[in-house]
Design a protein around this motif. Structure first.
Motif, PDB file in Angstrom:
ATOM      1  N   TYR A  51    -129.472  61.398 -47.667  1.00  0.00           N
ATOM      2  CA  TYR A  51    -129.981  63.203 -47.614  1.00  0.00           C
ATOM      3  C   TYR A  51    -128.817  63.567 -48.497  1.00  0.00           C
ATOM      4  O   TYR A  51    -127.622  63.807 -49.015  1.00  0.00           O
ATOM      5  CB  TYR A  51    -129.841  63.693 -46.429  1.00  0.00           C
ATOM      6  CG  TYR A  51    -130.738  63.333 -45.473  1.00  0.00           C
ATOM      7  CD1 TYR A  51    -132.103  64.041 -45.538  1.00  0.00           C
ATOM      8  CD2 TYR A  51    -130.643  62.549 -44.530  1.00  0.00           C
ATOM      9  CE1 TYR A  51    -132.944  63.689 -44.476  1.00  0.00           C
ATOM     10  CE2 TYR A  51    -131.240  62.009 -43.705  1.00  0.00           C
ATOM     11  CZ  TYR A  51    -133.006  62.461 -43.427  1.00  0.00           C
ATOM     12  OH  TYR A  51    -133.900  62.288 -42.792  1.00  0.00           O
ATOM     13  N   GLN A  52    -129.255  64.834 -49.459  1.00  0.00           N
ATOM     14  CA  GLN A  52    -128.048  65.702 -49.936  1.00  0.00           C
ATOM     15  C   GLN A  52    -128.655  66.502 -49.976  1.00  0.00           C
ATOM     16  O   GLN A  52    -129.374  67.582 -49.107  1.00  0.00           O
ATOM     17  CB  GLN A  52    -129.189  65.677 -52.002  1.00  0.00           C
ATOM     18  CG  GLN A  52    -128.557  64.683 -52.268  1.00  0.00           C
ATOM     19  CD  GLN A  52    -129.009  64.693 -54.171  1.00  0.00           C
ATOM     20  OE1 GLN A  52    -130.181  64.869 -54.248  1.00  0.00           O
ATOM     21  NE2 GLN A  52    -128.570  64.851 -54.371  1.00  0.00           N
ATOM     22  N   GLU A  53    -127.119  67.542 -49.857  1.00  0.00           N
ATOM     23  CA  GLU A  53    -127.218  68.473 -49.266  1.00  0.00           C
ATOM     24  C   GLU A  53    -126.871  69.347 -49.597  1.00  0.00           C
ATOM     25  O   GLU A  53    -126.535  69.537 -50.207  1.00  0.00           O
ATOM     26  CB  GLU A  53    -126.553  68.965 -47.645  1.00  0.00           C
ATOM     27  CG  GLU A  53    -126.812  67.823 -46.662  1.00  0.00           C
ATOM     28  CD  GLU A  53    -125.560  68.118 -44.995  1.00  0.00           C
ATOM     29  OE1 GLU A  53    -125.420  68.611 -44.957  1.00  0.00           O
ATOM     30  OE2 GLU A  53    -126.461  67.371 -44.401  1.00  0.00           O
ATOM     31  N   ASN A 250    -124.711  73.291 -37.198  1.00  0.00           N
ATOM     32  CA  ASN A 250    -125.020  72.603 -37.527  1.00  0.00           C
ATOM     33  C   ASN A 250    -126.126  71.515 -36.991  1.00  0.00           C
ATOM     34  O   ASN A 250    -126.224  70.665 -36.713  1.00  0.00           O
ATOM     35  CB  ASN A 250    -123.921  71.507 -36.881  1.00  0.00           C
ATOM     36  CG  ASN A 250    -123.085  72.025 -38.039  1.00  0.00           C
ATOM     37  OD1 ASN A 250    -122.656  72.226 -39.363  1.00  0.00           O
ATOM     38  ND2 ASN A 250    -121.442  71.974 -37.917  1.00  0.00           N
ATOM     39  N   THR A 252    -130.451  70.590 -36.247  1.00  0.00           N
ATOM     40  CA  THR A 252    -131.046  70.585 -37.660  1.00  0.00           C
ATOM     41  C   THR A 252    -132.576  71.672 -36.919  1.00  0.00           C
ATOM     42  O   THR A 252    -133.019  71.043 -35.647  1.00  0.00           O
ATOM     43  CB  THR A 252    -131.452  69.089 -37.541  1.00  0.00           C
ATOM     44  OG1 THR A 252    -130.505  68.022 -38.083  1.00  0.00           O
ATOM     45  CG2 THR A 252    -133.110  69.018 -38.702  1.00  0.00           C
ATOM     46  N   ARG A 293    -128.267  74.671 -44.250  1.00  0.00           N
ATOM     47  CA  ARG A 293    -127.832  73.573 -45.567  1.00  0.00           C
ATOM     48  C   ARG A 293    -130.029  72.877 -45.501  1.00  0.00           C
ATOM     49  O   ARG A 293    -129.795  72.776 -44.719  1.00  0.00           O
ATOM     50  CB  ARG A 293    -127.312  73.031 -45.383  1.00  0.00           C
ATOM     51  CG  ARG A 293    -126.272  73.301 -45.388  1.00  0.00           C
ATOM     52  CD  ARG A 293    -124.630  72.042 -45.170  1.00  0.00           C
ATOM     53  NE  ARG A 293    -124.840  71.166 -43.916  1.00  0.00           N
ATOM     54  CZ  ARG A 293    -124.862  71.241 -42.626  1.00  0.00           C
ATOM     55  NH1 ARG A 293    -123.668  72.942 -42.743  1.00  0.00           N
ATOM     56  NH2 ARG A 293    -125.043  70.555 -42.256  1.00  0.00           N
ATOM     57  N   ARG A 295    -131.701  69.635 -46.352  1.00  0.00           N
ATOM     58  CA  ARG A 295    -131.248  68.144 -46.454  1.00  0.00           C
ATOM     59  C   ARG A 295    -132.810  67.741 -46.986  1.00  0.00           C
ATOM     60  O   ARG A 295    -133.157  68.178 -46.999  1.00  0.00           O
ATOM     61  CB  ARG A 295    -131.054  67.781 -45.209  1.00  0.00           C
ATOM     62  CG  ARG A 295    -129.974  68.046 -44.161  1.00  0.00           C
ATOM     63  CD  ARG A 295    -129.889  67.392 -43.299  1.00  0.00           C
ATOM     64  NE  ARG A 295    -129.672  66.111 -42.896  1.00  0.00           N
ATOM     65  CZ  ARG A 295    -129.470  65.481 -42.531  1.00  0.00           C
ATOM     66  NH1 ARG A 295    -130.247  65.455 -40.917  1.00  0.00           N
ATOM     67  NH2 ARG A 295    -128.983  64.160 -42.376  1.00  0.00           N
TER      68      ARG A 295
END
Length: 386
Positions: A51-53, A250, A252, A293, A295
């Motif tokens: 994953y890129q956040e 934090n 999901t 954020r 993801r």
């Protein structure tokens, strides 16, 4: 003499024994140390997702400023701050008495205009046979027809005034243009409300869907275009997997979102382009102004996986120690295509089935012989999942 000779023989024998002992001790001290026993990991392939956040700011589907379109005193407030309202529901009431009187005046003027139309029409009807019989000149008839046309125009004007007055009366009841949640209400009952007020009566947020806006750098954007199939950007967005949202604590967010739009151009000051992901929000858990954020997943169908602790770096290059069939280690550069918290995904430098030193690589050098102690890649991946 016999005693002395015997003593000399004893001393000679003792010296020989001592010399042999020292020689054996010296030979023992020069012997090579045993090969170190080190854990060895067999390189395997596995499907994986990384994953890129990206930091994001959340906005509702619709965020509407509720303003009055007429001036007057705030007579009633029908809703509470934070309440959920449906489209068309009454929110506020402006004192309508002045606008009601304006409508009464407009209706009266319309009645007068209609009467003048009838009067002008009667005059035209009266003069037409007289002009035909040449009793009066046609000038009088043309004048009567002009008066009739003016009366009709005045009637239309009066009718428009009635419509405008009716609209203003309707504006005194302010309704919700969309369904959503009411924001702060800065005004109280009795406040003088103007169309030019700097602050709206309230904000109405339709949060049935939440838009998560974030930015991609130029390199990220180019990489995004290369990763997903499609001839156009919209096709690439459709082929992109669903994205996740990590909220402020934090955790999901349970619903996944879909990429839906990309800004038309890069920002010249930041060198980034704005993109948007849309998340369902039927239960209203997310609100406008939340942060989090996004993801963005990257799927690897079958990639080489190695533990991060099996690598070391020299001059910005990453290496591993490969164990040969002769149990000697050789350093080898690798290319990393992605990573998780515990693993690297390798695109170049290794092949499935090769064996690498798992840990204890700090004191190793090329050519050193080790005693491999195999560890199970399956058990390692089970203990520390990708």
């Amino acid at each position: 003499m016999k005693t002395t000779a015997k003593a000399r023989i004893i001393v000679l024998i003792s010296s020989i024994i001592l010399l042999q002992s020292c020689t054996k001790a010296a030979e023992g001290s020069n012997a090579a140390p045993p090969a170190p026993e080190l854990p060895v990991y067999t390189v395997t392939t596995s499907p994986a997702t990384i994953y890129q956040e990206f930091p994001t700011a959340l906005e509702g589907k619709n965020n509407v400023e509720i303003r009055s379109q007429v001036d007057g005193y705030l007579d009633k407030i029908y809703v509470e701050e934070g309440a959920y309202v449906r489209a068309g529901q009454a929110l506020f009431k402006i004192d309508s008495r002045a606008y009601g009187e304006q409508m009464n005046m407009a209706n009266a003027n319309l009645q007068v205009a209609n009467a003048n139309i009838q009067k002008a029409k009667v005059e035209v009807d009266r003069l037409q046979p007289l002009v035909a019989a040449k009793v009066v000149s046609d000038v009088q008839l043309r004048t009567a027809k002009a008066n009739y046309a003016a009366a009709v125009a005045a009637g239309s004007q009066a009718k428009a005034s009635v419509g405008g007055a009716r609209i203003n009366v309707g504006f005194t009841t302010i309704t919700a243009p969309v369904s959503g949640y009411i924001g702060r209400i800065p005004y109280k009952k009795g406040s003088l409300i103007s169309r030019t007020d700097a602050n709206p009566l309230t904000m109405l947020s339709d949060i049935s869907e939440i838009y998560a806006y974030f930015s991609l750098s130029e390199l990220d954007f180019i990489g995004f275009q290369k990763k997903y199939p499609g001839a156009t950007l919209n096709e690439k967005l459709k082929n992109m997997p669903m994205v996740e949202l990590v909220i402020a604590d934090n955790s999901t967010y349970p619903e996944k979102g879909k990429m839906s739009i990309v800004d038309g151009q890069f920002d010249k000051t930041t060198g980034a382009i704005s993109v948007r992901a849309v998340f369902p929000n039927a239960n209203g858990a997310l609100r406008t102004g939340n942060t989090g954020r996004v993801r963005m997943p990257q799927l690897f169908a079958n990639t080489l996986v190695i533990p991060q602790e099996s690598t070391f770096e020299i001059q910005d290059k990453t290496y591993v120690y490969v164990v040969g069939k002769d149990k000697k280690v050789t350093s080898k550069p690798i290319t990393i295509s992605g990573k998780t918290d515990s693993y690297y995904f390798i695109s170049e430098g290794l092949a499935a089935g090769e064996k690498i030193v798992y840990t204890g690589i700090g004191a190793l050098k090329d050519g050193v012989t080790i005693q491999p102690k195999a560890i199970s890649s399956d058990s390692l991946l089970k203990a520390r999942p990708l």
